[in-house]
Enzyme design. Sequence first.
Site, PDB file in Angstrom:
ATOM      1  N   LYS A 174      35.017  16.710 -27.805  1.00 57.79           N
ATOM      2  CA  LYS A 174      36.161  15.721 -29.275  1.00 57.79           C
ATOM      3  C   LYS A 174      34.811  15.420 -30.486  1.00 57.79           C
ATOM      4  O   LYS A 174      33.546  14.778 -29.596  1.00 57.79           O
ATOM      5  CB  LYS A 174      35.903  14.003 -28.588  1.00 57.79           C
ATOM      6  CG  LYS A 174      36.854  13.138 -29.717  1.00 57.79           C
ATOM      7  CD  LYS A 174      36.295  11.583 -29.384  1.00 57.79           C
ATOM      8  CE  LYS A 174      35.643  10.902 -30.013  1.00 57.79           C
ATOM      9  NZ  LYS A 174      35.582  10.732 -31.887  1.00 57.79           N
ATOM     10  N   GLY A 226      24.965  10.523 -28.859  1.00 56.23           N
ATOM     11  CA  GLY A 226      25.439   9.519 -29.785  1.00 56.23           C
ATOM     12  C   GLY A 226      24.252   8.074 -29.098  1.00 56.23           C
ATOM     13  O   GLY A 226      23.456   8.520 -29.095  1.00 56.23           O
ATOM     14  N   SER A 227      25.370   7.232 -29.940  1.00 62.41           N
ATOM     15  CA  SER A 227      24.135   6.293 -29.926  1.00 62.41           C
ATOM     16  C   SER A 227      24.265   5.524 -28.936  1.00 62.41           C
ATOM     17  O   SER A 227      23.964   5.856 -27.685  1.00 62.41           O
ATOM     18  CB  SER A 227      24.647   5.022 -31.116  1.00 62.41           C
ATOM     19  OG  SER A 227      25.860   4.822 -30.471  1.00 62.41           O
ATOM     20  N   GLY A 231      27.087   5.316 -25.330  1.00 58.23           N
ATOM     21  CA  GLY A 231      26.404   5.849 -24.526  1.00 58.23           C
ATOM     22  C   GLY A 231      26.434   5.440 -22.920  1.00 58.23           C
ATOM     23  O   GLY A 231      26.806   5.776 -21.937  1.00 58.23           O
ATOM     24  N   GLU A 249      22.486  11.753 -24.642  1.00 54.92           N
ATOM     25  CA  GLU A 249      21.665  11.833 -25.116  1.00 54.92           C
ATOM     26  C   GLU A 249      21.701  11.222 -26.262  1.00 54.92           C
ATOM     27  O   GLU A 249      22.742  10.538 -27.338  1.00 54.92           O
ATOM     28  CB  GLU A 249      21.683  13.483 -25.986  1.00 54.92           C
ATOM     29  CG  GLU A 249      21.586  14.378 -24.941  1.00 54.92           C
ATOM     30  CD  GLU A 249      19.646  15.276 -24.836  1.00 54.92           C
ATOM     31  OE1 GLU A 249      18.954  14.263 -25.162  1.00 54.92           O
ATOM     32  OE2 GLU A 249      20.036  15.657 -23.436  1.00 54.92           O
ATOM     33  N   CYS A 283      18.073  11.961 -34.362  1.00 55.01           N
ATOM     34  CA  CYS A 283      17.533  11.381 -33.290  1.00 55.01           C
ATOM     35  C   CYS A 283      15.836  11.568 -33.374  1.00 55.01           C
ATOM     36  O   CYS A 283      15.623  10.600 -33.290  1.00 55.01           O
ATOM     37  CB  CYS A 283      18.580  11.970 -32.298  1.00 55.01           C
ATOM     38  SG  CYS A 283      18.184  12.935 -32.107  1.00 55.01           S
ATOM     39  N   GLU A 380      16.750   1.418 -34.799  1.00 57.38           N
ATOM     40  CA  GLU A 380      17.115   2.892 -34.821  1.00 57.38           C
ATOM     41  C   GLU A 380      18.120   2.994 -36.382  1.00 57.38           C
ATOM     42  O   GLU A 380      18.925   2.300 -36.471  1.00 57.38           O
ATOM     43  CB  GLU A 380      17.613   3.806 -34.008  1.00 57.38           C
ATOM     44  CG  GLU A 380      17.818   5.544 -34.163  1.00 57.38           C
ATOM     45  CD  GLU A 380      18.757   6.227 -33.716  1.00 57.38           C
ATOM     46  OE1 GLU A 380      20.384   5.428 -32.842  1.00 57.38           O
ATOM     47  OE2 GLU A 380      18.350   7.188 -33.061  1.00 57.38           O
TER      48      GLU A 380
HETATM   49  P1  NAD Z   1      28.441   6.961 -31.786  1.00 55.01           P
HETATM   50  O1  NAD Z   1      27.439   6.494 -30.641  1.00 55.01           O
HETATM   51  O2  NAD Z   1      28.711   5.843 -32.784  1.00 55.01           O
HETATM   52  O3  NAD Z   1      29.879   8.102 -31.684  1.00 55.01           O
HETATM   53  C1  NAD Z   1      29.990   9.393 -30.924  1.00 55.01           C
HETATM   54  C2  NAD Z   1      30.723   9.228 -30.339  1.00 55.01           C
HETATM   55  O4  NAD Z   1      30.942   9.015 -29.649  1.00 55.01           O
HETATM   56  C3  NAD Z   1      31.484   9.513 -31.239  1.00 55.01           C
HETATM   57  O5  NAD Z   1      32.537  10.661 -30.782  1.00 55.01           O
HETATM   58  C4  NAD Z   1      32.286   8.593 -30.846  1.00 55.01           C
HETATM   59  O6  NAD Z   1      34.007   8.466 -31.665  1.00 55.01           O
HETATM   60  C5  NAD Z   1      32.362   8.097 -30.333  1.00 55.01           C
HETATM   61  N1  NAD Z   1      32.231   6.587 -28.947  1.00 55.01           N
HETATM   62  C6  NAD Z   1      32.191   6.331 -29.521  1.00 55.01           C
HETATM   63  N2  NAD Z   1      32.101   4.801 -28.662  1.00 55.01           N
HETATM   64  C7  NAD Z   1      32.401   5.365 -27.784  1.00 55.01           C
HETATM   65  C8  NAD Z   1      32.676   4.916 -26.488  1.00 55.01           C
HETATM   66  N3  NAD Z   1      32.466   3.996 -26.447  1.00 55.01           N
HETATM   67  N4  NAD Z   1      33.415   5.737 -25.588  1.00 55.01           N
HETATM   68  C9  NAD Z   1      33.052   6.857 -25.858  1.00 55.01           C
HETATM   69  N5  NAD Z   1      32.730   7.725 -26.724  1.00 55.01           N
HETATM   70  C10 NAD Z   1      32.684   7.133 -27.312  1.00 55.01           C
HETATM   71  O7  NAD Z   1      27.114   7.435 -32.570  1.00 55.01           O
HETATM   72  P2  NAD Z   1      26.816   8.024 -34.364  1.00 55.01           P
HETATM   73  O8  NAD Z   1      26.904   7.081 -35.211  1.00 55.01           O
HETATM   74  O9  NAD Z   1      28.378   9.459 -33.912  1.00 55.01           O
HETATM   75  O10 NAD Z   1      25.647   9.357 -34.151  1.00 55.01           O
HETATM   76  C11 NAD Z   1      24.376   9.003 -34.292  1.00 55.01           C
HETATM   77  C12 NAD Z   1      23.369   8.120 -33.070  1.00 55.01           C
HETATM   78  O11 NAD Z   1      23.466  10.067 -32.401  1.00 55.01           O
HETATM   79  C13 NAD Z   1      22.758   7.483 -33.507  1.00 55.01           C
HETATM   80  O12 NAD Z   1      21.957   7.197 -32.693  1.00 55.01           O
HETATM   81  C14 NAD Z   1      21.316   9.095 -33.272  1.00 55.01           C
HETATM   82  O13 NAD Z   1      20.073   9.079 -32.583  1.00 55.01           O
HETATM   83  C15 NAD Z   1      22.365   9.910 -31.930  1.00 55.01           C
HETATM   84  N6  NAD Z   1      22.195  10.946 -31.356  1.00 55.01           N
HETATM   85  C16 NAD Z   1      21.191  11.191 -30.550  1.00 55.01           C
HETATM   86  C17 NAD Z   1      20.031  12.798 -30.259  1.00 55.01           C
HETATM   87  C18 NAD Z   1      19.916  13.489 -29.214  1.00 55.01           C
HETATM   88  O14 NAD Z   1      20.243  14.503 -29.013  1.00 55.01           O
HETATM   89  N7  NAD Z   1      19.683  12.444 -28.181  1.00 55.01           N
HETATM   90  C19 NAD Z   1      21.861  13.854 -31.611  1.00 55.01           C
HETATM   91  C20 NAD Z   1      22.259  13.695 -32.472  1.00 55.01           C
HETATM   92  C21 NAD Z   1      21.999  12.318 -32.912  1.00 55.01           C
END
Ligand code: NAD
Length: 479
Positions: A174, A226-227, A231, A249, A283, A380
């Site tokens: 996704k 993601g966040s 996570g 991650e 990130c 962050e």
């Molecule tokens: P986000 O957590 O809002 O969304 C990430 C993904 O998760 C999206 O596809 C979203 O639709 C999905 N999502 C949201 N809520 C969910 C849930 N309850 N269950 C399952 N999936 C869900 O993050 P974002 O705003 O898209 O990205 C930014 C974040 O990603 C920042 O915190 C950044 O640090 C992190 N990030 C981490 C890395 C790493 O490798 N550690 C790399 C890139 C980005």
Amino acid sequence: MAVTYTKLFIDGKWVSGTAGKTFPVINPATEEKITEVAEADDDDVDVAYTAANKAFSAWRDFSAWERINRCLKLAELIEENIDRLAQLDCISMGMPINLCRTLIHRGIEEIKYTAGLTHDITGETSINTPGFLSFTLRQPLGACAAIIPWNVPAFMWIHKVIPCVVAGNTIVLKSSEKSPLSALLLAHLSHEAGFPPGVINVISGFGKTGAALASHHGFRRISFTGSTAAGKAVLEAAAKSNMKRVSVECGGKHPAIIFHDADIKDAAKSTAVNLQLNSGQACVANSRIYVQTGIYSQFIEEFIKIFTNVKMGSPLDPTTTFGPLVDKKQFDHVLRLIDEAKESGANPITGGGRATELGYFVQPTIFTDIPKGANLLRTEVFGPVAAIVQFETEEEVIALANDSEYGLSASVYTRDVSRGIRIAKAVEAGTIGINAASHENAYNMPFGGWKQSGIGREKGKSGLEEWYEIKAVNIKHTV
Ligand code: NAD
């Protein structure tokens, strides 16, 4: 530009979601709608799982070469389509086009490296138990799921899909609701590369669709980026459903530590360029910069020169170096944190607000004199905001760097090799650079977080191994 693929890619076919729902994709530089894409709901997740599960056993039984060659063919097709892919990321999330291309190139290298590495994922043998020859098998898990964020869309697709499928698993990925377009073109290219139907499935949707993947009872593994908040939700859903394997991650709050004996110009350039990349939406962005007393003013002078020297404009213009934030939500979040920092008494020495009338551009912003414990040093930001803090001693700065719930990456700048090594050992982070910024990571080292930056590793041999289960086989023999 025309967007060709907007539906869900399931079982080798383009389909509309069962509920027929769509959602808009907005260009953050112009605030205009680009297109509508199909939204997957719980039923579509289930259909995609069924396709991935059905495709698994035949795919698992392919020879490693047959899987590797398809990955290499995909790398070739990505190279041929790099401009299209870069443009899709550029218009949907605002990353300058040249940076989009650079990251996709890295993705191509990652495919070639990971595909080759597959040959060396083998088991162990033991004759330690008398009367036994024992060995382990590393076997694929089955149908797996992946959820990616918006900040490096095409690169992240490659990062998740390739190790999963080259190991013999199948996948439902996704994309982020903010940047779903390159993921769909990559789905098409995977089909062209000869991946059988059901091996790679790509769906679009919001957090609700992600939650349906995480709580599904069929998937054997889920890999999330993601966040930290999302996570944690994925970890909980995985535990409450079928205890699928999970890697997450998550966010980061990278401390960069500059000692008095560093090459100041080099350290300023390295940290400023790092925080400019993708307008700070990384990130591994070094958003906390600790500078030793004695070089503080000189460092700031050098840092300002480079950090504020950006060319804002259309991300599609190859001369643009600094794009908008991804959307209104992210824009409001960053401006709110900037206002909060001002109210806390921190000193905004440059920037501090919206940069343009149209589009979600934020000025490169630097804060100094930040009160101890301020939110700016903990949360962050995910925007072009530097927090610069003075420190006196090595011991003090180690404590400051580790005073965070995050532990994704860190860096230290010094000419003293021993000091660099001491800091690398003491700082709690998955990756640390000595006189190197976090975007300069080696391609073959594992990547992942300590503390609330995540669980599990990606990249390198450790990353690939996470896509296998281990089985111990014990053969009894006569003595
Ligand atoms: P986000 O957590 O809002 O969304 C990430 C993904 O998760 C999206 O596809 C979203 O639709 C999905 N999502 C949201 N809520 C969910 C849930 N309850 N269950 C399952 N999936 C869900 O993050 P974002 O705003 O898209 O990205 C930014 C974040 O990603 C920042 O915190 C950044 O640090 C992190 N990030 C981490 C890395 C790493 O490798 N550690 C790399 C890139 C980005």
